[in-house]
Design an enzyme around this catalytic site. Structure first.
Site, PDB file in Angstrom:
ATOM      1  CB  SER A 219       1.100   8.405   6.931  1.00  0.00           C
ATOM      2  OG  SER A 219       1.288   7.852   5.632  1.00  0.00           O
ATOM      3  CE1 TYR A 232      -2.293   4.478   8.203  1.00  0.00           C
ATOM      4  CE2 TYR A 232      -1.256   5.397   6.252  1.00  0.00           C
ATOM      5  CZ  TYR A 232      -1.187   5.022   7.575  1.00  0.00           C
ATOM      6  OH  TYR A 232      -0.018   5.174   8.274  1.00  0.00           O
TER       7      TYR A 232
END
Length: 407
Positions: A219, A232
Site C-alpha cells: 500500500s 495500517y
C-alpha cells in the site's frame, strides 16, 4: 507538401502494421499509454516535416514508432501449463477477483478465506472450476497457518507450487497514531506482517523447488505518512521491507518477488457493510478513548476524520482489473517488475512524495485523503478553524487571533 506524403505515410504504415500485429498477439493493450505515444509521434511527424529532409524524417519517425511500440509491448510470458498458486484473503476484493481470473486462465488456485460460507467464498464455488480449492485461514492464528501449509503440501505434491499471492490484509481503524490503541497496532502487525511472514517462510521450500514467484499486495500508506493510517501504514511498511529482503536473499534460488502498491480501489463486500463496519469502529474508538485524549482532541475531531475517510472511499475506483492484471503479470512475466503501481494518480503521488518539499507532500496527502481539523485543545477556547483557514494560519509568520467559525 506532397514530397512529405510518402515518407510520413510510409512511417505511419510501418507503425500501424506493427501495432496491429501486437494487438492481435495480445502483446499490446489499447489505453492511454498507446494514445499518448501516438500523439507524441504525430507531434514528431509535424516537426520532421519542417526540419528534416524526407529520408531522414522517414528513418527518424519509423525508428521512434518502433521504439515506442517496443516499450509498450508486454514482456514475454510463461505458459500457464499446470501451475498452482496460493492466494490469501479471497473473501472479497483483489483476492477474490484474482482467484477468478487465474482459475479462468487455467491455474490450479488454492484460495484462503476467513469464512467458508462468506458471500465471496460462495461466489468462488459457484463460478470457478473444480480445480479451485477453498481453505479457511485466519492470519492471526498460527495454527490456521500451519494447517494451510500442510494443505498446500498435499495439494501440490504432483504439480509443485508456482506462486504465492500475499493479499490478505487488515485495517480496522482510522485515527491519529496517538488515538489508536496499541492493540490495534499489534493486530495489524499480526495480519499484515507476522502472518504473512509465517506463511511465506513455510512455503519457501516449495517455491525454491519450482523457482517460483512471490507477489505481495502492499500500500502507498506503507511508503508515505498518510493521515490517520498509522497502524495500517507501519505494518505495510514492515511487510514491504521484508519482501525487499526476500527479493535479495532468494535471488540465487531463482525466486522472483514483486510488490504491488495499488491506488484507491473499492475492495469491500458492499457499501452498506463497509459503512456499518466503519461506524462501529468509530463508536468503539470513542468508547475506549482515555478521557484526557477525548478532551484534548474532541469528539467532533474524530467525527470529522471519519467523514473525510468515508468520502475518500466513495471516490475509490470500482474496477479492480488493473491490480488483477499486475498480479497475473508478476506471476507469468519472464522478467516481472519489482514494483507495480496500478491505480489512478499513484504515479503523481509518488512523484510528489519523493521530489517535492515536505510541506507540499503533507498538504497533498491531506487534500487527497484526510485533512484533519484543529484538535479542541488548540482552539484557545473557540471553535476550530476550517482546514483551509488552518493552512493559511500556518503559512502566516505572524498570525493573529484564530477566526471563530460555527461548529
Amino acid at each position: 507538401m506532397e514530397q512529405w506524403l510518402w515518407p510520413s505515410g510510409g512511417a505511419w504504415l510501418l507503425v500501424a502494421a506493427r501495432a496491429l500485429l501486437q494487438l492481435l498477439r495480445a502483446d499490446l493493450r489499447l489505453g492511454r499509454p498507446l494514445l499518448a505515444a501516438l500523439a507524441l509521434l504525430a507531434a514528431l511527424d509535424w516537426l520532421c516535416q519542417r526540419l528534416l529532409p524526407p529520408l531522414a524524417a522517414l528513418a527518424l519517425l519509423a525508428a521512434a514508432g518502433w521504439i515506442a511500440l517496443s516499450c509498450l509491448a508486454r514482456p514475454p510470458r510463461l505458459p500457464v501449463a499446470t501451475r498452482t498458486v496460493l492466494i490469501t484473503g479471497c473473501d472479497s476484493g483483489f483476492g477474490k477477483e484474482a482467484a477468478k481470473k487465474l482459475d479462468a486462465m487455467g491455474f490450479t488456485v488454492l484460495a484462503t478465506v476467513l469464512d467458508l460460507e462468506s458471500p465471496g467464498a460462495l461466489e468462488l464455488r459457484a463460478c470457478c472450476s473444480p480445480h479451485l480449492k477453498l481453505l479457511q485461514m485466519d492470519m492471526t492464528k498460527p495454527a490456521d497457518i500451519s494447517r494451510a501449509l500442510e494443505f498446500v503440501k498435499v495439494h501440490t505434491s504432483s504439480t509443485g507450487l508456482w506462486g504465492l499471492v500475499n493479499n490478505a490484509g487488515l485495517n480496522d481503524i482510522v485515527a491519529d497514531a496517538e488515538l489508536s490503541p496499541v492493540a490495534t497496532f499489534r493486530t495489524c502487525m499480526e495480519v499484515n506482517f507476522f502472518g504473512t511472514l509465517q506463511l511465506t517462510k513455510g512455503l519457501l521450500p516449495l517455491l525454491r523447488r519450482s523457482r517460483g514467484r512471490i507477489v505481495t499486495l502492499g500500500s502507498p500508506a506503507g511508503d508515505m505518512p498518510f493521515p490517520c493510517l498509522g497502524a495500517y501504514g507501519t505494518s505495510k511498511a514492515a511487510m514491504v521491507l521484508l519482501m525487499d529482503i526476500f527479493s535479495s536473499e532468494l535471488l540465487p534460488w531463482g525466486i522472483k518477488v514483486s510488490v504491488i502498491q495499488p491506488g484507491c480501489f473499492k475492495t469491500g463486500e458492499g457499501s452498506v457493510n463497509n459503512l456499518n463496519c466503519w461506524e462501529r469502529s468509530k463508536q468503539l474508538l470513542l468508547a475506549n478513548l482515555p478521557q484526557e485524549l477525548l478532551q484534548a482532541y474532541g469528539e467532533d475531531y474524530i467525527e470529522h476524520i471519519y467523514r473525510q475517510f468515508l468520502h475518500s472511499l466513495s471516490l475509490a475506483v470500482p474496477d479492480l482489473s488493473p491490480v488483477v492484471d499486475d498480479i497475473v503479470d508478476a506471476l507469468l512475466a519472464t522478467q516481472p517488475q519489482h514494483r507495480y503501481y496500478p491505480g489512478r494518480g499513484v504515479g503523481l503521488m509518488y512523484f510528489i512524495h519523493y521530489c517535492l518539499p515536505r510541506s507540499l507532500r503533507r498538504r497533498f496527502l491531506q487534500a487527497f485523503f484526510i485533512n484533519p481539523c484543529v484538535p479542541r485543545a488548540l482552539r484557545r477556547g473557540k471553535p476550530g478553524p476550517t482546514p483551509a483557514q488552518d493552512e493559511a494560519r500556518a503559512a502566516d509568520p505572524n498570525p493573529g487571533p484564530s477566526p471563530a467559525v460555527a461548529e
